[in-house]
Write a protein that holds these residues in place. Structure first.
Motif, PDB file in Angstrom:
ATOM      1  N   ALA A 167       0.823  -1.218   0.000  1.00 31.85           N
ATOM      2  CA  ALA A 167       0.000   0.000   0.000  1.00 31.85           C
ATOM      3  C   ALA A 167       0.851   1.259   0.000  1.00 31.85           C
ATOM      4  O   ALA A 167       0.395   2.318  -0.438  1.00 31.85           O
ATOM      5  CB  ALA A 167      -0.925   0.001   1.220  1.00 31.85           C
ATOM      6  N   ARG A 173      -9.489   3.247   2.038  1.00 30.88           N
ATOM      7  CA  ARG A 173      -8.484   3.896   1.199  1.00 30.88           C
ATOM      8  C   ARG A 173      -8.650   3.440  -0.237  1.00 30.88           C
ATOM      9  O   ARG A 173      -9.207   2.366  -0.504  1.00 30.88           O
ATOM     10  CB  ARG A 173      -7.067   3.585   1.697  1.00 30.88           C
ATOM     11  N   ASN A 198      -2.846   5.624  -2.088  1.00 37.86           N
ATOM     12  CA  ASN A 198      -3.344   5.320  -0.743  1.00 37.86           C
ATOM     13  C   ASN A 198      -4.198   6.473  -0.188  1.00 37.86           C
ATOM     14  O   ASN A 198      -4.072   6.880   0.970  1.00 37.86           O
ATOM     15  CB  ASN A 198      -2.174   5.039   0.199  1.00 37.86           C
TER      16      ASN A 198
END
Length: 430
Positions: free
Chosen positions: A209, A252, A257
């Motif tokens: 991420a 998210r 992100n």
């Protein structure tokens, strides 16, 4: 100074070293071998074992879970029947269906799921789930044949923070389990949920991420036939062992992100955590739905830069070839009146690009290949990939097609397939 290893040199050195020296050399070689073996074992251990949980096959029916009933009757069985009727009525009210007699509602119920029940001599207490047949109930409570707004395929990376450790598929976690058990068929967001088996646990980890490389993201998304990524994050904090658990959840989106929304929930103890996580998944799905409706859940343009450049180059090449073909047509000085003029057909618009779910019988691997080949070869199909594979049963594929569901149905019928459509799902067979 360098020293070359050779068996003769090793034997000479062992002879010169004496008994104690030979023992030291042999122990050193054994230690080196054990280190190499441990390194190989650790590499294998990174992908072995039970990592993730397979996602459930999306049901095309309408399901309502978590309905609590407490009914009394002359007998326990009579109370049970009455409790099921009450659950059906409560589920229908939760779906905001029109007022109907219980007999009509019961006729649309395909099954009742027992989550927990207690039957006494005159009392029935249970927590139930009710599943409605979409073909019957879809005309009253959303769905039906409607296409509506659907997202591009979204790769799901569920990250869990618990006990000071963050994880995705490293072990079997409760957060990934909650997403695997989520019935996503009713959601307009097209979730791509990996199982975390094999090498997936190495590619999709908690550190993914935080990466920003578009080339890396493009490679990862291509492995799962996804166009973008959503990253639901759960952070669990325990006040004391066996006590209340506080959960902080964040929705998210995208390779950057981006935070869409954050909320908190709580559970009285560890036993209530799975229920809290299931509710959090449904709430995060609502956040993603709202983002889709507001146009925030579109794929990042930088992820599609390669495809856009390819499409532009292909369009330029097509234009050059068409102009060359037109210029190469011989033109007569005086064409006879009976000759019809050359008419260039105008391009036919392909229509809106939609994602369609296709179910097909898969008794063996050859049937899967045949169905995939047929769908991929249909007119307007841009992409087709299996999302649920069941050898000996019914498999599911996700198809991206220009023109929507109607265009795909017509194209498959033209290729000799028997096609039936209902509830936004196409079923094909030979």
């Amino acid at each position: 100074m360098t020293s070359r290893f050779h068996p003769k040199n090793l034997r000479a050195r062992m002879d010169e070293a004496g008994p104690k020296g030979r023992l030291a050399i042999m122990l050193g070689m054994a230690a080196v071998g054990s280190v190499i073996g441990m390194a190989a074992t650790q590499l294998i251990a990174q992908i072995e074992g039970d990592r993730g949980i397979l996602p459930v096959a999306n049901s095309v029916d309408i399901q309502v879970n978590g309905i609590v009933v407490d009914v009394t009757g002359k007998t326990g069985q009579e109370a049970r029947v009455e409790g099921w009727k009450q659950a059906e009525k409560k589920a229908w009210e939760q779906l905001k269906g029109p007022a109907m007699p219980i007999e009509a509602i019961d006729a649309m119920v395909s099954s009742v799921v027992i989550e927990r029940e207690q039957i006494g001599p005159h009392r029935y207490v249970a927590k139930l789930g009710v599943i409605f047949d979409r073909a019957k109930a879809g005309q009253y409570v959303g769905g039906g044949e409607g296409g509506g707004l659907h997202s591009a395929p979204m790769l799901v990376i569920p990250i869990l923070y618990s006990g000071g450790v963050r994880q995705v598929f490293e072990v079997r976690g409760a957060w990934q389990k909650a997403w695997a058990e989520f019935q996503a068929s009713a959601s307009p967001v097209d979730y791509v949920r990996p199982a975390g088996t094999g090498g997936e646990s190495l590619v999709l980890n908690a550190g993914q991420a935080g990466r920003r490389s578009r080339l890396w993201w493009r490679n990862v998304l291509d492995q799962f036939n996804a166009a973008d990524v959503v990253i639901p994050v759960a952070r669990l904090e325990r006040e004391w062992p066996g006590g209340p658990v506080k959960g902080t959840f964040t929705a998210r989106h995208g390779p950057d992100n981006e935070v869409l929304e954050t909320f908190t929930m709580s559970a009285r103890d560890d036993q209530a955590v799975p229920q809290m996580l299931a509710q959090a998944v449904a709430r995060i799905d609502g956040i993603y739905r709202n983002a889709l409706a507001q146009g925030q859940l579109t794929p990042n343009p930088t992820l599609m830069s390669g495809s856009i450049a390819f499409d532009q180059a292909l369009g330029e090449l097509r234009g050059k070839l068409m102009s060359r073909d037109v210029d190469s047509v011989p033109r007569a000085a005086s064409a006879p009146a009976s000759v019809a003029p050359l008419i260039t057909p105008e391009p036919v618009p392909l229509g809106e690009i939609q994602t369609v779910t296709v179910q097909f019988a898969s008794p063996d691997a050859a049937a899967v290949d045949a169905a995939l080949s047929a769908v991929r070869g249909a007119a307007g199909v841009q992409n087709a990939a299996t999302t649920s594979l069941a050898i000996g049963g019914t498999s599911v594929m996700r198809v991206t097609v220009a023109g929507g569901q109607g265009a795909l149905v017509a194209a498959l019928k033209a290729r000799g397939w028997q096609v039936s459509a209902g509830g936004g799902v196409i079923r094909i067979s030979r």
